[in-house]
Design an enzyme around this catalytic site. Structure first.
Site, PDB file in Angstrom:
ATOM      1  CG  HIS A   2       3.730  -1.023  -0.365  1.00  0.00           C
ATOM      2  ND1 HIS A   2       4.600  -0.241   0.372  1.00  0.00           N
ATOM      3  CD2 HIS A   2       2.502  -0.491  -0.176  1.00  0.00           C
ATOM      4  CE1 HIS A   2       3.927   0.736   0.962  1.00  0.00           C
ATOM      5  NE2 HIS A   2       2.652   0.602   0.647  1.00  0.00           N
ATOM      6  CE  LYS A  19      -0.359   8.265   3.712  1.00  0.00           C
ATOM      7  NZ  LYS A  19      -0.041   6.953   3.114  1.00  0.00           N
ATOM      8  NE  ARG A  26      -2.473  -2.135   5.612  1.00  0.00           N
ATOM      9  CZ  ARG A  26      -1.863  -0.950   5.604  1.00  0.00           C
ATOM     10  NH1 ARG A  26      -0.574  -0.884   5.842  1.00  0.00           N
ATOM     11  NH2 ARG A  26      -2.528   0.151   5.377  1.00  0.00           N
ATOM     12  CB  SER A  79       4.833   3.392   4.682  1.00  0.00           C
ATOM     13  OG  SER A  79       4.853   2.604   3.524  1.00  0.00           O
TER      14      SER A  79
HETATM   15  O1  PNS Z   1      -0.267   5.056  -0.025  1.00  0.00           O
HETATM   16  P1  PNS Z   1      -1.364   6.087   0.035  1.00  0.00           P
HETATM   17  O2  PNS Z   1      -0.862   7.416   0.528  1.00  0.00           O
HETATM   18  O3  PNS Z   1      -2.552   5.610   0.837  1.00  0.00           O
HETATM   19  O4  PNS Z   1      -1.882   6.248  -1.466  1.00  0.00           O
HETATM   20  C1  PNS Z   1      -2.865   7.215  -1.766  1.00  0.00           C
HETATM   21  C2  PNS Z   1      -2.633   7.737  -3.198  1.00  0.00           C
HETATM   22  C3  PNS Z   1      -1.267   8.370  -3.311  1.00  0.00           C
HETATM   23  C4  PNS Z   1      -2.762   6.570  -4.175  1.00  0.00           C
HETATM   24  C5  PNS Z   1      -3.740   8.796  -3.483  1.00  0.00           C
HETATM   25  O5  PNS Z   1      -3.629   9.868  -2.581  1.00  0.00           O
HETATM   26  C6  PNS Z   1      -3.681   9.298  -4.923  1.00  0.00           C
HETATM   27  O6  PNS Z   1      -4.220   8.670  -5.816  1.00  0.00           O
HETATM   28  N1  PNS Z   1      -3.016  10.481  -5.153  1.00  0.00           N
HETATM   29  C7  PNS Z   1      -2.888  11.068  -6.476  1.00  0.00           C
HETATM   30  C8  PNS Z   1      -3.829  12.277  -6.628  1.00  0.00           C
HETATM   31  C9  PNS Z   1      -5.260  11.801  -6.796  1.00  0.00           C
HETATM   32  O7  PNS Z   1      -5.613  11.186  -7.772  1.00  0.00           O
HETATM   33  N2  PNS Z   1      -6.107  12.131  -5.791  1.00  0.00           N
HETATM   34  C10 PNS Z   1      -7.491  11.681  -5.770  1.00  0.00           C
HETATM   35  C11 PNS Z   1      -7.565  10.280  -5.197  1.00  0.00           C
HETATM   36  S1  PNS Z   1      -9.203   9.598  -5.261  1.00  0.00           S
END
Ligand code: PNS
Length: 165
Positions: A17, A41, A89, A126
């Site tokens: 990150h 998650k 990645r 992670s």
């Molecule tokens: O590290 P991650 O879990 O892959 O990140 C994903 C994350 C947290 C960026 C995504 O789930 C997110 O944007 N969550 C906030 C809620 C939202 O906007 N959901 C629609 C995503 S298109």
């Protein structure tokens, strides 16, 4: 002034990150590391802990760390983001990230910029870091020192079965 949002769960933040955040910082005047909620998650660290670990990790990088209270697209609109920056990645990341990028653009016209990460960190995720730590492996060269300490607290070393002491 241009502003990029680097979003993620950051459960916990890794050197992978930080590599992407540093690359974003070379392209944008301001960078916000945005700690958001991924409904798919279950987290090891709660939001406050993830924020604290991320703030400690980016100290000195001239990067803000903020929580995302709801939709990432709304957050990007509210902070005036010019772009979302996400690291790649490999091909699996493209599959996962493209739909999110299209959805975020659908919701708020915000573009997503994909940045190839350092190949030497392509195995750093992670989820894998937590699994290694959970089983007593060394994660010191995968995460910032504060995160390594937090993982050691979360997964204290257990005596090996059969050991006498
Ligand atoms: O590290 P991650 O879990 O892959 O990140 C994903 C994350 C947290 C960026 C995504 O789930 C997110 O944007 N969550 C906030 C809620 C939202 O906007 N959901 C629609 C995503 S298109």
């Amino acid at each position: 002034m241009t502003l990029a949002v680097c979003p993620g769960s950051f459960d916990p933040v890794t050197l992978g990150h930080l590599d992407i955040v540093a690359r974003a910082r070379t392209m944008f005047d301001e960078v916000v590391l945005a700690v958001a909620h991924n409904s798919a998650k279950t987290y090891l660290f709660d939001l406050e802990h993830r924020l604290a670990l991320a703030r400690d990790a980016v100290a000195g990088l001239d990067v803000r760390v903020e929580p995302v209270p709801g939709l990432l697209a709304a957050f990007c609109h509210d902070v005036g983001a010019n772009a979302i920056v996400k690291g790649l990645r490999g091909g699996a990341d493209v599959d996962a990230e493209l739909a999110m990028a299209l959805m975020n653009r659908h919701l708020s016209d915000v573009e997503t910029v994909f940045v190839p990460g350092d190949g030497a960190l392509a195995h750093v995720a992670s989820s894998l870091v937590k699994d290694v730590a959970r089983h007593g492996g060394d994660v010191a060269d995968l995460v910032p020192p504060g995160v390594a300490a937090a993982l050691a607290d979360a997964f204290p070393a257990r005596p090996t079965p059969g050991a006498t002491r």
